[in-house]
Design an enzyme around this catalytic site. Structure first.
Site, PDB file in Angstrom:
ATOM      1  N   VAL A   1       0.817  -1.220   0.000  1.00 42.20           N
ATOM      2  CA  VAL A   1       0.000   0.000   0.000  1.00 42.20           C
ATOM      3  C   VAL A   1       0.852   1.272   0.000  1.00 42.20           C
ATOM      4  O   VAL A   1       0.376   2.341  -0.383  1.00 42.20           O
ATOM      5  CB  VAL A   1      -1.004   0.032   1.188  1.00 42.20           C
ATOM      6  CG1 VAL A   1      -2.038  -1.069   1.060  1.00 42.20           C
ATOM      7  CG2 VAL A   1      -0.292   0.000   2.540  1.00 42.20           C
TER       8      VAL A   1
ATOM      9  N   TYR B   1       3.166   5.214  15.436  1.00 43.62           N
ATOM     10  CA  TYR B   1       1.875   4.554  15.211  1.00 43.62           C
ATOM     11  C   TYR B   1       0.714   5.477  15.612  1.00 43.62           C
ATOM     12  O   TYR B   1      -0.253   5.639  14.861  1.00 43.62           O
ATOM     13  CB  TYR B   1       1.861   3.258  16.020  1.00 43.62           C
ATOM     14  CG  TYR B   1       0.632   2.405  15.847  1.00 43.62           C
ATOM     15  CD1 TYR B   1       0.474   1.618  14.713  1.00 43.62           C
ATOM     16  CD2 TYR B   1      -0.357   2.362  16.821  1.00 43.62           C
ATOM     17  CE1 TYR B   1      -0.649   0.817  14.553  1.00 43.62           C
ATOM     18  CE2 TYR B   1      -1.472   1.567  16.677  1.00 43.62           C
ATOM     19  CZ  TYR B   1      -1.617   0.789  15.541  1.00 43.62           C
ATOM     20  OH  TYR B   1      -2.733   0.000  15.388  1.00 43.62           O
TER      21      TYR B   1
ATOM     22  N   ALA C   1       0.685   8.666  15.804  1.00 45.69           N
ATOM     23  CA  ALA C   1       0.606   9.800  14.867  1.00 45.69           C
ATOM     24  C   ALA C   1      -0.192   9.399  13.630  1.00 45.69           C
ATOM     25  O   ALA C   1      -1.069  10.142  13.169  1.00 45.69           O
ATOM     26  CB  ALA C   1       2.013  10.243  14.461  1.00 45.69           C
TER      27      ALA C   1
ATOM     28  N   LYS D   1      -2.396   6.962  13.335  1.00 43.35           N
ATOM     29  CA  LYS D   1      -3.784   6.595  13.617  1.00 43.35           C
ATOM     30  C   LYS D   1      -4.628   7.826  13.971  1.00 43.35           C
ATOM     31  O   LYS D   1      -5.843   7.827  13.755  1.00 43.35           O
ATOM     32  CB  LYS D   1      -3.829   5.529  14.719  1.00 43.35           C
ATOM     33  CG  LYS D   1      -3.199   4.209  14.297  1.00 43.35           C
ATOM     34  CD  LYS D   1      -3.892   3.619  13.071  1.00 43.35           C
ATOM     35  CE  LYS D   1      -3.314   2.291  12.638  1.00 43.35           C
ATOM     36  NZ  LYS D   1      -4.058   1.688  11.513  1.00 43.35           N
TER      37      LYS D   1
HETATM   38  P1  NAI Z   1      -1.827  -7.933  11.559  1.00 45.48           P
HETATM   39  O1  NAI Z   1      -0.380  -7.649  11.706  1.00 45.48           O
HETATM   40  O2  NAI Z   1      -2.392  -9.214  12.050  1.00 45.48           O
HETATM   41  O3  NAI Z   1      -2.253  -7.760  10.027  1.00 45.48           O
HETATM   42  C1  NAI Z   1      -1.857  -6.651   9.279  1.00 45.48           C
HETATM   43  C2  NAI Z   1      -1.807  -7.045   7.827  1.00 45.48           C
HETATM   44  O4  NAI Z   1      -1.359  -5.911   7.071  1.00 45.48           O
HETATM   45  C3  NAI Z   1      -0.835  -8.192   7.545  1.00 45.48           C
HETATM   46  O5  NAI Z   1      -1.463  -9.185   6.784  1.00 45.48           O
HETATM   47  C4  NAI Z   1       0.295  -7.522   6.778  1.00 45.48           C
HETATM   48  O6  NAI Z   1       0.919  -8.377   5.846  1.00 45.48           O
HETATM   49  C5  NAI Z   1      -0.447  -6.396   6.089  1.00 45.48           C
HETATM   50  N1  NAI Z   1       0.453  -5.346   5.657  1.00 45.48           N
HETATM   51  C6  NAI Z   1       1.473  -4.783   6.351  1.00 45.48           C
HETATM   52  N2  NAI Z   1       2.116  -3.895   5.606  1.00 45.48           N
HETATM   53  C7  NAI Z   1       1.492  -3.873   4.404  1.00 45.48           C
HETATM   54  C8  NAI Z   1       1.706  -3.141   3.208  1.00 45.48           C
HETATM   55  N3  NAI Z   1       2.712  -2.269   3.090  1.00 45.48           N
HETATM   56  N4  NAI Z   1       0.871  -3.351   2.174  1.00 45.48           N
HETATM   57  C9  NAI Z   1      -0.133  -4.258   2.273  1.00 45.48           C
HETATM   58  N5  NAI Z   1      -0.371  -4.986   3.375  1.00 45.48           N
HETATM   59  C10 NAI Z   1       0.435  -4.789   4.427  1.00 45.48           C
HETATM   60  O7  NAI Z   1      -2.560  -6.684  12.232  1.00 45.48           O
HETATM   61  P2  NAI Z   1      -4.044  -6.524  12.784  1.00 45.48           P
HETATM   62  O8  NAI Z   1      -3.962  -6.554  14.250  1.00 45.48           O
HETATM   63  O9  NAI Z   1      -4.978  -7.410  12.080  1.00 45.48           O
HETATM   64  O10 NAI Z   1      -4.310  -4.987  12.371  1.00 45.48           O
HETATM   65  C11 NAI Z   1      -5.206  -4.610  11.356  1.00 45.48           C
HETATM   66  C12 NAI Z   1      -5.430  -3.108  11.477  1.00 45.48           C
HETATM   67  O11 NAI Z   1      -6.023  -2.822  12.744  1.00 45.48           O
HETATM   68  C13 NAI Z   1      -4.135  -2.279  11.430  1.00 45.48           C
HETATM   69  O12 NAI Z   1      -4.372  -1.078  10.736  1.00 45.48           O
HETATM   70  C14 NAI Z   1      -3.863  -1.998  12.883  1.00 45.48           C
HETATM   71  O13 NAI Z   1      -3.094  -0.835  13.050  1.00 45.48           O
HETATM   72  C15 NAI Z   1      -5.272  -1.834  13.411  1.00 45.48           C
HETATM   73  N6  NAI Z   1      -5.388  -2.008  14.852  1.00 45.48           N
HETATM   74  C16 NAI Z   1      -5.025  -3.184  15.440  1.00 45.48           C
HETATM   75  C17 NAI Z   1      -5.128  -3.323  16.799  1.00 45.48           C
HETATM   76  C18 NAI Z   1      -4.753  -4.580  17.510  1.00 45.48           C
HETATM   77  O14 NAI Z   1      -4.754  -4.554  18.753  1.00 45.48           O
HETATM   78  N7  NAI Z   1      -4.476  -5.679  16.835  1.00 45.48           N
HETATM   79  C19 NAI Z   1      -5.609  -2.202  17.656  1.00 45.48           C
HETATM   80  C20 NAI Z   1      -5.980  -1.041  16.918  1.00 45.48           C
HETATM   81  C21 NAI Z   1      -5.868  -0.951  15.564  1.00 45.48           C
END
Ligand code: NAI
Length: 246
Positions: free
Chosen positions: A63, A154, A156, A158
């Site tokens: 992305v 992070y 910043a 979000k």
């Molecule tokens: P995760 O690490 O399990 O999944 C994130 C996914 O994004 C992975 O499949 C990864 O390969 C993909 N990714 C990373 N960089 C990428 C790039 N440059 N281009 C395309 N894909 C890319 O994380 P999770 O926990 O499922 O997080 C999903 C969203 O929720 C994120 O935006 C995270 O910041 C947000 N979030 C998560 C929280 C948590 O406690 N797990 C809390 C608050 C927000």
């Protein structure tokens, strides 16, 4: 079948919250593009989804790279002819306190979590404007709303996601495009599981519901905001955090 006939791109769809969303959206009738950098997980999950008869296709994307995003959009439109829903869910962490944070790690998180959301939305919006409708859902975080120790970069990004959500709601409401954000609390995915057990326990005990979120808890919020049930919800940040702060 709350998304029957809809085409949805879910970035970061190969793991965690994004993967749960791919499943929920497909179960509700959507054709889903699982857009992710992680080719191994993406291909594996795509095969598992095919076995279950779910309409989920993996497309590899970074992305943070505009050319890669342009290819994702081209491929989606070539395959399905339209894009109804964009979930800007891809995100990374690279934690350190401010004093110890490497500027390269600061920038890396900005490139994915902030520029990535900008890149994907800017590429998708012309298709939604032409269609006269669309749903854009951005992923913020409790860290972006309240700040979080060790997450200068992070938090910043979000917080910025909330600013972009409200700006785009103002720009695209008149074009029939709903723009909203979800701010998840601490959710049991790889992102959180890499933290020390003690920190995870502390996080869970700070939540009114006394547990971490499950990926499905967040996927269900995405589903509501992607469905017609939320047609009059606009420029909103939906907190899905078990009541961590009130
Ligand atoms: P995760 O690490 O399990 O999944 C994130 C996914 O994004 C992975 O499949 C990864 O390969 C993909 N990714 C990373 N960089 C990428 C790039 N440059 N281009 C395309 N894909 C890319 O994380 P999770 O926990 O499922 O997080 C999903 C969203 O929720 C994120 O935006 C995270 O910041 C947000 N979030 C998560 C929280 C948590 O406690 N797990 C809390 C608050 C927000």
């Amino acid at each position: 079948m709350r998304l029957k006939g809809k085409v949805a791109i879910i970035t970061g769809g190969a793991n965690g919250i994004g993967l749960a969303a791919c499943h929920r959206f497909s179960e509700e009738g959507a054709s889903v593009i699982m857009a992710d950098f992680d080719e191994v997980a993406g291909k594996e999950q795509e095969a598992l989804c095919k076995e279950k008869g779910l309409d989920i296709s993996f497309v590899q994307v970074n992305v943070a790279d505009r050319e890669s995003v342009a290819k994702l959009i081209e491929e989606t439109v070539a395959r399905h002819g339209k894009i109804d829903v964009l979930i800007n869910n891809a995100g990374i962490t690279n934690d350190a306190t401010l004093v110890k944070m490497d500027p390269a790690d600061f920038q890396r998180v900005l490139d994915v979590n902030l520029t990535g959301v900008f890149n994907c939305t800017q590429a998708v919006v012309p298709h939604m404007i032409e269609a006269g409708h669309g749903k854009i859902i951005n992923t913020s975080s409790v860290s972006g709303v309240y700040g979080n120790f060790g997450q200068t970069n992070y938090a910043a990004t979000k917080a910025a996601v909330i600013g972009m959500t409200k700006t785009w709601a103002k720009e695209f409401g008149r074009k029939g495009i709903n723009v909203n954000a979800v701010a998840p609390g601490f959710t049991a995915t790889a992102m959180v599981k890499k933290m020390p057990e003690k920190v995870i326990e502390q996080m869970a005990s700070a939540v009114s519901l006394q547990r971490l979120g499950e990926p499905e808890d967040i996927a269900n919020a995405y589903l509501f905001l992607a469905s017609d049930e939320s047609n009059y919800v606009h420029g909103h940040v939906l907190h899905v955090d078990g009541g961590i702060m009130m």
